[in-house]
Enzyme design. Structure first.
Site, PDB file in Angstrom:
ATOM      1  CB  ILE A  43      -0.917   0.002   1.243  1.00 52.79           C
ATOM      2  CG1 ILE A  43      -1.725  -1.307   1.321  1.00 52.79           C
ATOM      3  CG2 ILE A  43      -1.839   1.224   1.210  1.00 52.79           C
ATOM      4  CD1 ILE A  43      -2.419  -1.538   2.651  1.00 52.79           C
ATOM      5  CD  GLU A  44       3.865   1.762  -4.386  1.00 54.48           C
ATOM      6  OE1 GLU A  44       3.563   2.610  -5.245  1.00 54.48           O
ATOM      7  OE2 GLU A  44       4.742   0.884  -4.549  1.00 54.48           O
ATOM      8  CD  GLU A  55       6.805  -9.016   1.638  1.00 59.29           C
ATOM      9  OE1 GLU A  55       6.240  -7.903   1.552  1.00 59.29           O
ATOM     10  OE2 GLU A  55       7.736  -9.354   0.896  1.00 59.29           O
TER      11      GLU A  55
END
Ligand code: THU
Length: 144
Positions: A43-44, A55
């Site tokens: 999720i940027e 992860e």
């Protein structure tokens, strides 16, 4: 749960990746000792540093729901405009985050591709040799 099944779940998770900046989409599927699977994607963020890896998304979802015992994680990643994927290894921060909650000698890290039969498998200890973990901090129990 076979390795192929766990990779298929990571491929599903990857579809949710939010990657407008890097265009590198990652999916992860974390398996608990009792057979539950927690999914995560990267999720940027426009400010870049708040970005969360797939992860750690999976790990934090699981731990925040009371899970502490994990046996394996499958990871898939690659350019978000292609279905054909290379092997994608976890970053150092994610290796460290996982090390907090698992036995690194037995926890399996399965690096998948778009072809569920084409994967590599490692123990976390191989990917994080001489890792720093909770045991290093256990002296605190006797600390005066
Ligand atoms: N990324 C992950 O999700 N997992 C990793 O272990 C490596 C990197 C993400 C972070 C960022 O959104 C993008 O891949 C490019 O670094």
């Amino acid at each position: 749960m076979t390795h192929e099944d766990l990779i298929s779940k990571a491929l599903e998770a990857r579809k949710m990746a939010y990657t407008p900046y890097s265009h590198h989409a990652v999916g992860a599927a974390l398996l608990t000792k009792d057979g539950k699977v927690y999914l995560g994607c990267n999720i940027e963020n426009a400010a870049y540093t708040p970005t969360n890896c797939a992860e750690r998304t999976a790990l934090f979802k699981a731990v925040s729901e009371g899970e502490r015992d994990f046996t394996a994680i499958a990871i898939v990643g690659g350019p978000d405009n292609q279905e054909e994927l290379p092997i994608c290894a976890p970053c150092g921060v994610c290796r460290q985050a996982l090390n907090e909650f698992v036995d690194p000698e037995s926890f399996e890290v399965i690096l998948g591709t778009n072809d569920p039969k084409n994967y590599k498998k490692f123990k976390l200890a191989e990917l994080l040799p001489l890792g720093f973990g909770p045991k290093n901090m256990s002296f605190l129990k006797d600390y005066q």
